[in-house]
Enzyme design. Structure first.
Site: not given
Length: 740
Positions: A86, A221, A674
């Site tokens: 992402h 991810d 992230s």
């Protein structure tokens, strides 16, 4: 009664405010602070010396990089970088077309010459130095709030200019502890970033919005990028003959991974937390700010999805925007749910009441009571200003109007000496300014932009905080012309949809703007004075807060130290380290969430319908149990020290017999973390941070160690995808894999 209720809530939630053990994993620490918590690191099994973690020139910290909005890390001597899927979404989107939709299909470059640019705006930032410049920023400041604000900015810009004598570096001066301290951050910029390997969205975002902030998770991810530089080894813009960057170090990857109960640490760039904010600020966020923002995001998400369902090109263009909005919207809703589930406001108020009692009793800090009262008054003014400006600022949300506003502001700023220009409009900002204008084409559609803008305009017209210059544009004596028709006219007559013409405005002077017939340019000129007046109000208030907050923070830090609680700054986008243990948690009565998930969970969740539409090649590999060397028999290294907390010590733990997909730990993370590397005790890479559990969302305001868990991609799953599914042998050969 109220205090008794709060006490019960505190105890029932497991938050023991007076116990240092309850905060064992709390803290987003500046690297230089590592030696001060060396004992805590050692207790949980972190073997790498704390002094080494404090040194940004040594492994592993010199391999951790920022993307400007996420974190990444070098994993090969050839500039290979790993981050979240992402986080690389815009790079994947940038290279996706109808004929090859890499979002849906995934992408793998089998050789370096097949690695495309990740986009003109993509950057890697390598932090090389962090210097305390508090004295240089705050000495001899004026007592006039606006002048004070401008002096702080001038001091910051002077330090930045001296730091950026080498054009390959980007520097910033960040406020820590709400203006009590300032640090100069020096970062090497890599300007040529390329896409190397990305799984399809059905892997990288398996579970989508449904699973976002939830657990158990089964998300792949991850994405690999590569840093390139000029032939001379210096950072350079994209060029076909650029060469891979050679990092000072790259992370070793432990192919055997991690076990339940093991100590881990995470390094990255957490964006923002509010743990030192006052209770009144939390109350405002809970009562007005978050509900208002979440409502707008939901409307925009629904609109983009509906329009994307009928137009594939719109779906591709707005994929990154949609993912970002959905993540923010769910976070806001999660915060609101968290505030309802546990009385975080009551807990903070109880702590604040105790702080004020301590303040009154401690002669050293009694004088800060007046500053605390002043701070509350200023915060009330701030809240009123935010509510007043909210709809007017949103009413300028059109991509083209936003571009026109920035371009006209640039023409005004260019008339000043460079050192006096507003940040974002100095010469150092022009490359990125230009790149942003170029990027509009990749994520802009007139019909979508107009629809979203019309929603914001209708919301603006439905409330009382109006701006005359804007109302003149909206009103029309001809009642047969709708607002929608009027917007159609603006879009049809503007030249800002043409990239070359849009870029040409960067060279125009203010007079050219003021005599232009372009409707968006004319609107930007008409709104300029109102925007500047509101900006002046904000700056004046920030100047006042720069006097009130630091005194409050001095007292809060002393209070925390007196109670034996950790003292670290709120997250502000700068490099931090956090530590914890691999561990599950009790999410609610009779429901304990295990720390690891298996490949079989992907097959069990698969429905064939997005977001649970795992690719056939993944399902086939699971069905055939093609696990290779990545299969794990057990994720419990020492049952006697871990499993006894959950089951009888006489029970034999169930065999794992699969490849771990995701895992939980108690590290203290937030947005911006992230893509952050998750390290074992030796400083070897074992996973990538990508999310938090739903119950943990409120940690931005208050850290509850019993339920706060971060969610990570297990690197054993990444290696399995590379090896058994996508056959990324060329990339595996670049990695340095180690075994226990």
């Amino acid at each position: 009664m109220r205090n008794a209720l709060i006490s019960a809530l505190v105890l029932s939630s497991g938050v023991v405010l007076a116990s240092i053990d309850a905060h064992a994993d709390e803290g987003q620490w500046q690297p230089y602070q590592m030696p001060s918590i060396a004992e805590k690191l050692s207790e949980i099994g972190i073997e790498i010396p704390a002094k080494q973690l404090a040194d940004l020139t040594q492994y592993p910290m010199n391999a951790v990089v920022g993307l400007g909005y996420c974190t990444a890390s070098f994993v090969s001597p050839q500039g290979l970088v790993v981050t979240n899927h992402h986080c690389a979404y815009r790079a994947i989107q940038y290279n996706s077309k109808k004929e090859h939709n890499y979002i849906a299909e995934g992408f793998l470059a089998k050789s370096k010459d097949a690695e495309p640019s990740a986009g003109p705006n993509e950057r890697l930032y390598i932090t090389e130095a962090v210097t305390d410049v508090s004295k240089a920023v705050t000495d001899n400041l004026s007592q006039d709030p606006l002048v004070r604000y401008e002096e702080i900015q001038s001091n910051r810009k002077s330090l930045i200019k001296a730091c950026e004598s080498d054009k390959n570096y980007r520097c910033s001066v960040r406020s820590f502890h709400n203006g009590l301290e300032y640090y100069l951050i020096k970062q090497l910029i890599i300007r040529d970033v390329r896409l190397v390997y990305a799984p399809p969205k059905s892997v990288g975002s398996f579970g989508g919005d449904v699973d976002n902030y939830e657990y158990p998770r089964h998300s792949g991810d991850f994405t690999f990028l590569r840093a390139y530089v000029g032939k001379d080894g210096q950072p350079a813009a994209f060029a076909e003959d650029n060469i891979p960057f050679t990092p000072k170090s790259y992370l070793k990857i432990n192919a055997d991974g991690i076990n339940a109960g093991d100590g881990v640490f995470v390094a990255g760039y957490p964006g923002s937390t509010s743990r030192y904010r006052l209770t009144s600020e939390l109350q405002f966020a809970s009562d007005w700010l978050y509900p208002t923002l979440a409502s707008r995001y939901q409307l925009r998400i629904d609109t983009i999805k509906a329009m994307g369902n009928t137009d594939g090109e719109v779906a591709i263009k707005y994929a990154g925007t949609l993912a970002s909005m959905a993540n923010r919207m769910k976070k806001y809703n999660g915060l609101l749910d968290g505030f309802r589930a546990t009385d975080i406001t009551g807990i903070k108020q109880s702590r604040e009441d105790d702080f004020l009692k301590w303040l009154a009793a401690d002669k050293t800090y009694q004088s800060y009571q007046a500053q605390f009262d002043q701070l509350e008054s200023l915060l009330d003014k701030k809240r009123t200003g935010m509510q007043t400006r909210h709809y007017f600022e949103n009413a300028q949300s059109s991509t083209l109007l936003a571009a026109a506003n920035k371009l006209y502001r640039l023409s005004k700023e260019k008339a000043k000496p460079d050192s006096a220009r507003e940040e974002g409009y100095q010469e150092r900002d022009m490359k990125m300014f230009k790149a942003r204008l170029k990027r509009i084409d990749s994520s802009f559609d007139i019909s979508v932009d107009k629809t979203l803008w019309l929603q914001d305009l209708n919301a603006y017209m439905g409330q009382g905080n109006r701006v005359n210059a804007f109302d003149i544009m909206l009103n029309d004596d001809d009642k047969t012309v709708t607002l929608s028709d009027k917007l159609d006219g603006l879009y049809s007559l503007t030249s800002l949809t043409d990239q070359d013409k849009r870029l040409a405005w960067m060279q125009a002077d203010a007079e050219t703007f003021e005599t232009s017939a372009d409707p968006f340019i004319r609107l930007a000129v008409a709104l300029y004075d109102s925007n500047m007046a509101q900006e002046k109000e904000k700056k004046t208030l920030l100047g006042e807060l720069s006097q009130a907050r630091p005194g409050y923070m001095k007292a809060i830090i002393a209070y925390n130290k007196a109670n034996g609680w950790p003292v670290y700054p709120d997250a502000n986008g700068t490099l931090r380290i956090t530590y914890g243990m691999v561990d599950g948690y009790q999410s609610r009565d009779a429901l304990y969430k295990q720390p690891f998930t298996r490949l079989e969970g992907i097959a069990a969740k698969h429905t064939g319908v997005e977001p649970f539409n795992a690719p056939k090649k993944v399902l086939d590999a699971i069905a055939q149990q093609r696990y290779g060397t990545h299969k794990v028999d057990s994720v419990i290294k020492d049952p006697s020290s871990w499993i006894c907390r959950l089951f009888s010590c006489l029970d034999k733990p169930e065999a794992f017999n699969s490849v771990p997909v995701n895992f939980l730990s108690s590290v203290d993370t937030t947005g911006g973390n992230s893509g952050s590397p998750v390290f074992n005790g030796k400083g070897e890479l074992v996973g990538l941070n990508f999310d938090s559990t739903y119950e943990a969302i409120t940690k931005d305001w208050f850290f509850n160690p019993t339920i706060t868990r971060a969610v990570h991609v297990d690197f054993r799953y990444i290696l399995w995808m590379m090896d058994e599914v996508d056959h990324a042998d060329n990339l595996i050969a670049e990695l340095e894999l180690v075994r226990n």
